[in-house]
Design a protein around this motif. Structure first.
Motif, mmCIF file in Angstrom:
data_model
loop_
_atom_site.group_PDB
_atom_site.id
_atom_site.type_symbol
_atom_site.label_atom_id
_atom_site.label_comp_id
_atom_site.label_asym_id
_atom_site.label_seq_id
_atom_site.Cartn_x
_atom_site.Cartn_y
_atom_site.Cartn_z
ATOM 1 N N GLY A 72 0.819 -1.201 0.000
ATOM 2 C CA GLY A 72 0.000 0.000 0.000
ATOM 3 C C GLY A 72 0.853 1.251 0.000
ATOM 4 N N GLY A 73 0.191 2.394 -0.162
ATOM 5 C CA GLY A 73 0.912 3.653 -0.155
ATOM 6 C C GLY A 73 0.097 4.761 -0.763
ATOM 7 N N LEU A 74 0.783 5.847 -1.094
ATOM 8 C CA LEU A 74 0.160 7.025 -1.684
ATOM 9 C C LEU A 74 0.457 7.043 -3.179
ATOM 10 C CD1 LEU A 74 -1.238 9.813 -1.413
ATOM 11 C CD2 LEU A 74 1.041 10.760 -0.928
ATOM 12 N N VAL A 75 -0.580 7.229 -3.975
ATOM 13 C CA VAL A 75 -0.422 7.254 -5.426
ATOM 14 C C VAL A 75 -1.360 8.309 -6.002
ATOM 15 C CG1 VAL A 75 -2.154 5.446 -5.794
ATOM 16 C CG2 VAL A 75 -0.340 5.804 -7.504
ATOM 17 N N GLN A 76 -0.968 8.893 -7.110
ATOM 18 C CA GLN A 76 -1.816 9.869 -7.771
ATOM 19 C C GLN A 76 -2.927 9.179 -8.564
ATOM 20 O OE1 GLN A 76 0.781 12.434 -10.082
ATOM 21 N NE2 GLN A 76 0.853 13.919 -8.408
ATOM 22 N N ALA A 77 -4.009 9.875 -8.746
ATOM 23 C CA ALA A 77 -5.102 9.349 -9.554
ATOM 24 C C ALA A 77 -4.586 8.955 -10.940
ATOM 25 C CB ALA A 77 -6.208 10.381 -9.680
ATOM 26 N N LEU B 187 -0.896 0.430 -8.308
ATOM 27 C CA LEU B 187 -0.256 -0.197 -7.161
ATOM 28 C C LEU B 187 -0.480 -1.698 -7.247
ATOM 29 C CD1 LEU B 187 -1.130 1.962 -3.983
ATOM 30 C CD2 LEU B 187 1.137 1.622 -4.973
ATOM 31 N N LYS B 188 0.461 -2.447 -6.702
ATOM 32 C CA LYS B 188 0.277 -3.899 -6.606
ATOM 33 C C LYS B 188 0.404 -4.302 -5.144
ATOM 34 C CE LYS B 188 1.669 -8.319 -8.620
ATOM 35 N NZ LYS B 188 2.544 -8.982 -9.638
ATOM 36 N N LEU B 189 -0.672 -4.821 -4.607
ATOM 37 C CA LEU B 189 -0.694 -5.299 -3.239
ATOM 38 C C LEU B 189 -0.318 -6.773 -3.198
ATOM 39 C CD1 LEU B 189 -3.996 -3.678 -1.936
ATOM 40 C CD2 LEU B 189 -1.702 -2.692 -2.057
ATOM 41 N N SER B 190 0.341 -7.152 -2.117
ATOM 42 C CA SER B 190 0.682 -8.542 -1.877
ATOM 43 C C SER B 190 0.120 -8.969 -0.527
ATOM 44 C CB SER B 190 2.198 -8.746 -1.875
ATOM 45 O OG SER B 190 2.773 -8.379 -3.098
ATOM 46 N N THR C 1 -3.660 -2.909 4.720
ATOM 47 C CA THR C 1 -2.649 -1.975 4.245
ATOM 48 C C THR C 1 -3.371 -0.760 3.649
ATOM 49 O OG1 THR C 1 -0.647 -1.726 2.881
ATOM 50 C CG2 THR C 1 -2.423 -3.053 1.950
ATOM 51 N N GLN C 2 -2.885 0.424 3.966
ATOM 52 C CA GLN C 2 -3.550 1.657 3.549
ATOM 53 C C GLN C 2 -3.188 2.011 2.113
ATOM 54 O OE1 GLN C 2 -5.715 3.888 5.373
ATOM 55 N NE2 GLN C 2 -5.929 4.807 3.335
ATOM 56 N N VAL C 3 -4.209 2.318 1.341
ATOM 57 C CA VAL C 3 -4.030 2.843 -0.012
ATOM 58 C C VAL C 3 -4.687 4.214 -0.057
ATOM 59 C CG1 VAL C 3 -4.627 2.588 -2.438
ATOM 60 C CG2 VAL C 3 -3.910 0.587 -1.113
ATOM 61 N N THR C 4 -3.917 5.212 -0.468
ATOM 62 C CA THR C 4 -4.438 6.567 -0.579
ATOM 63 C C THR C 4 -4.191 7.067 -1.997
ATOM 64 O OG1 THR C 4 -3.951 6.996 1.757
ATOM 65 C CG2 THR C 4 -4.352 8.908 0.334
ATOM 66 N N VAL C 5 -5.262 7.494 -2.648
ATOM 67 C CA VAL C 5 -5.176 7.981 -4.019
ATOM 68 C C VAL C 5 -5.483 9.469 -4.006
ATOM 69 C CG1 VAL C 5 -5.953 7.709 -6.389
ATOM 70 C CG2 VAL C 5 -5.937 5.737 -4.847
#
Length: 124
Positions: A9-14, A18-21, A118-122
């Protein structure tokens, strides 16, 4: 007993990806169907995708079909969620879960084991 640990997870722009495991402990990972869910603040936990124990069958929620892909590598005790074309509304905590049955469950009920998320922030 199966312990699940999500990562990626993490911070990503619109528009980004991302690839989660999700890696499982124990030697019985290959007998479990696996699912991915997410939960945004103030909302219920939402089903995203499910993959059969062999990896031969997959099922997606309409909200992510065509953007997200679930896969697994039983030799590595890991299930993945590839997320493309991310939107701000995809922001949530993402969870993996293991289910010993073959019933295609699209609600959280009935899954036997859960990861911690896991945190995902877009960002827009």
């Amino acid at each position: 007993q199966v312990q699940l640990v999500e990562s990626g997870g993490g911070l990503v722009q619109a528009g980004g990806s991302l690839k989660l495991s999700c890696t499982a402990s124990g030697r019985t990972f290959s007998v479990y169907a696996m699912g991915w869910f997410r939960q945004a603040p103030g909302k219920e936990r939402e089903f995203l995708a499910r993959i059969s124990s062999s990896g031969g069958s997959t099922y997606y929620a309409a909200s992510v079909k065509g953007r997200f892909t679930i896969s697994r590598d039983n030799a590595k005790n890991t299930v993945y969620l590839q997320m493309n074309s991310l939107k701000p509304e995809d922001t949530a905590v993402y969870y993996c879960a293991a289910d010993r049955t073959t019933v295609v469950r699209t609600t959280p009920w009935g899954y036997d084991y859960w990861g911690q998320g896991t945190q995902v922030t877009v960002s827009s």
